[in-house]
Write an enzyme that holds these catalytic residues in place. Structure first.
Site, PDB file in Angstrom:
ATOM      1  N   GLU A  54      18.072   5.761  -9.093  1.00 48.45           N
ATOM      2  CA  GLU A  54      17.421   5.402  -7.822  1.00 48.45           C
ATOM      3  C   GLU A  54      16.013   5.990  -7.760  1.00 48.45           C
ATOM      4  O   GLU A  54      15.098   5.374  -7.206  1.00 48.45           O
ATOM      5  CB  GLU A  54      18.300   5.873  -6.642  1.00 48.45           C
ATOM      6  CG  GLU A  54      19.539   4.996  -6.512  1.00 48.45           C
ATOM      7  CD  GLU A  54      20.743   5.668  -5.896  1.00 48.45           C
ATOM      8  OE1 GLU A  54      20.609   6.747  -5.285  1.00 48.45           O
ATOM      9  OE2 GLU A  54      21.855   5.112  -6.049  1.00 48.45           O
ATOM     10  N   GLY A 108      27.326   2.547  -7.148  1.00 50.14           N
ATOM     11  CA  GLY A 108      27.472   2.081  -5.768  1.00 50.14           C
ATOM     12  C   GLY A 108      27.918   0.633  -5.649  1.00 50.14           C
ATOM     13  O   GLY A 108      27.847   0.034  -4.575  1.00 50.14           O
ATOM     14  N   ASN A 144      26.990  13.866  -5.636  1.00 49.94           N
ATOM     15  CA  ASN A 144      25.607  13.503  -5.327  1.00 49.94           C
ATOM     16  C   ASN A 144      25.639  12.825  -3.966  1.00 49.94           C
ATOM     17  O   ASN A 144      26.011  11.662  -3.863  1.00 49.94           O
ATOM     18  CB  ASN A 144      25.076  12.553  -6.421  1.00 49.94           C
ATOM     19  CG  ASN A 144      23.717  11.955  -6.064  1.00 49.94           C
ATOM     20  OD1 ASN A 144      23.046  12.414  -5.143  1.00 49.94           O
ATOM     21  ND2 ASN A 144      23.320  10.922  -6.792  1.00 49.94           N
ATOM     22  N   LYS A 183      23.316  11.922  -2.097  1.00 47.09           N
ATOM     23  CA  LYS A 183      22.194  10.994  -1.841  1.00 47.09           C
ATOM     24  C   LYS A 183      21.630  11.287  -0.438  1.00 47.09           C
ATOM     25  O   LYS A 183      21.668  12.439  -0.011  1.00 47.09           O
ATOM     26  CB  LYS A 183      22.638   9.553  -2.029  1.00 47.09           C
ATOM     27  CG  LYS A 183      23.315   9.353  -3.393  1.00 47.09           C
ATOM     28  CD  LYS A 183      23.493   7.930  -3.787  1.00 47.09           C
ATOM     29  CE  LYS A 183      24.153   7.862  -5.165  1.00 47.09           C
ATOM     30  NZ  LYS A 183      24.282   6.502  -5.680  1.00 47.09           N
ATOM     31  N   HIS A 205      17.582  10.344 -11.798  1.00 42.33           N
ATOM     32  CA  HIS A 205      18.579   9.415 -11.261  1.00 42.33           C
ATOM     33  C   HIS A 205      17.980   8.008 -11.214  1.00 42.33           C
ATOM     34  O   HIS A 205      16.794   7.838 -10.932  1.00 42.33           O
ATOM     35  CB  HIS A 205      19.016   9.864  -9.861  1.00 42.33           C
ATOM     36  CG  HIS A 205      20.207   9.078  -9.378  1.00 42.33           C
ATOM     37  ND1 HIS A 205      20.084   7.837  -8.828  1.00 42.33           N
ATOM     38  CD2 HIS A 205      21.534   9.355  -9.416  1.00 42.33           C
ATOM     39  CE1 HIS A 205      21.301   7.381  -8.539  1.00 42.33           C
ATOM     40  NE2 HIS A 205      22.194   8.281  -8.884  1.00 42.33           N
ATOM     41  N   GLU A 247      24.926   7.032 -16.503  1.00 43.30           N
ATOM     42  CA  GLU A 247      25.216   6.239 -15.312  1.00 43.30           C
ATOM     43  C   GLU A 247      24.684   4.820 -15.508  1.00 43.30           C
ATOM     44  O   GLU A 247      23.489   4.566 -15.300  1.00 43.30           O
ATOM     45  CB  GLU A 247      24.536   6.857 -14.086  1.00 43.30           C
ATOM     46  CG  GLU A 247      25.024   8.243 -13.749  1.00 43.30           C
ATOM     47  CD  GLU A 247      24.832   8.560 -12.270  1.00 43.30           C
ATOM     48  OE1 GLU A 247      25.821   8.916 -11.636  1.00 43.30           O
ATOM     49  OE2 GLU A 247      23.715   8.411 -11.761  1.00 43.30           O
ATOM     50  N   SER A 271      30.570   4.575  -9.571  1.00 45.70           N
ATOM     51  CA  SER A 271      31.805   4.147  -8.908  1.00 45.70           C
ATOM     52  C   SER A 271      33.052   4.886  -9.400  1.00 45.70           C
ATOM     53  O   SER A 271      34.132   4.318  -9.493  1.00 45.70           O
ATOM     54  CB  SER A 271      31.991   2.630  -9.034  1.00 45.70           C
ATOM     55  OG  SER A 271      30.917   1.942  -8.415  1.00 45.70           O
TER      56      SER A 271
HETATM   57  P1  PGA Z   1      28.463   6.082  -7.003  1.00 46.23           P
HETATM   58  O1  PGA Z   1      27.073   6.796  -7.364  1.00 46.23           O
HETATM   59  O2  PGA Z   1      29.558   7.033  -7.381  1.00 46.23           O
HETATM   60  O3  PGA Z   1      28.384   5.831  -5.531  1.00 46.23           O
HETATM   61  O4  PGA Z   1      28.509   4.818  -7.812  1.00 46.23           O
HETATM   62  C1  PGA Z   1      26.936   7.571  -8.527  1.00 46.23           C
HETATM   63  C2  PGA Z   1      25.531   8.110  -8.596  1.00 46.23           C
HETATM   64  O5  PGA Z   1      24.597   7.383  -8.225  1.00 46.23           O
HETATM   65  O6  PGA Z   1      25.310   9.259  -9.013  1.00 46.23           O
END
Ligand code: PGA
Length: 251
Positions: free
Chosen positions: A97, A173, A9, A11, A95, A167, A212
């Site tokens: 976000e 993140g 992903n 982003k 997601h 998640e 992460s």
């Molecule tokens: P990350 O993000 O691996 O940077 O923690 C995962 C995601 O948001 O899909």
């Protein structure tokens, strides 16, 4: 036996020039791997580039969001049919976000999930709790209601052509990964919940862990019984990391 899936992903990252370098390195890195599916979900403007770079490889591609509407006066939106025009196989929906920063609530997520499936895309449905929700002991209730919003529309059967990504918001993140045991507990809860509705769908459902994931922790996460791969944010921007995660997911 469920095959593992590693989904990147990106982003809101990337650029035409740097994407070439990243995609070329990922193509070379995953060539020859067996028993693992890989995909990259990229910003809309780079779908054409991803399609042309990846079309003769084993790596699928997809988008990070999709409109719940099919067409019309929805300025700035991108429909599922448009994603199909660019050869997308997957699209991320729900997601955290999108939920937290863009106000996408369960009903909208369910609409997007349905719109993606109606067009023939495979939605990657993200669910997960915040730290406050975990601390309050309501992780399962939160994940359950996020799943229910989708299942209420199409029944458990709609998960037969979907992927679920657990998640935990506090792990995205942040560098804080759920322990394999913490993740496995929620994955098992999700599979059990679906199994109570449709055992065959639950058995075949790929449930990814996201938050992460990196090369250093992928192996132990992927060795858990109900973790069928990962949704990878930050580490998907680094070809060596992403490739190593795909290697860890090999059967
Ligand atoms: P990350 O993000 O691996 O940077 O923690 C995962 C995601 O948001 O899909």
């Amino acid at each position: 036996m469920r095959e593992k899936l590693v989904a990147g992903n990106w982003k809101m990252n990337g650029g035409l020039a740097e994407n070439v370098v990243l995609l070329d390195a990922v193509i070379a890195g995953v060539a020859g791997l067996r028993g693992v599916q890989s995909t990259v979900c990229v910003p809309f403007p780079y779908l054409y580039q991803a399609q042309h770079a990846l079309r003769n490889t084993s790596i699928a591609w997809g988008a990070e969001s999709v409109s719940q509407y099919t067409h019309g006066a929805y300025t700035g939106e991108v429909s599922a049919a448009m994603l199909l025009d660019f050869g997308c196989r997957y699209v991320i929906v729900g997601h955290s976000e999108r939920r937290a920063l863009f106000g996408e609530e369960d009903g909208v997520v369910a609409d997007k999930f349905s719109a993606a499936q109606a067009a023939g895309l495979i939605p990657i449905l993200c669910v997960g709790e915040t730290l406050a929700e975990r601390d309050a002991g309501i992780t399962e209730a939160v994940v359950s209601s996020q799943l229910d919003a989708v299942v209420a529309r199409g029944g458990a059967e709609c998960l037969a052509t979907a992927v679920v990504a657990y998640e935990p918001v506090w792990a995205i993140g942040t560098g804080k990964t759920a322990t394999p045991a913490q993740a496995q507990a929620v994955h098992a809860f999700i599979r059990g919940k679906i199994a109570a509705m449709n055992a065959a769908v639950a058995n075949d459902l790929q449930i990814l862990y996201g938050g992460s994931v990196k090369a250093a922790n992928a192996n132990e996460l992927f060795s858990m019984a109900d973790i069928d791969g990962g949704l990878i944010g930050g580490a998907s921007l680094d070809a060596a990391e992403f490739t190593a995660i795909c290697v860890a997911a090999q059967s």
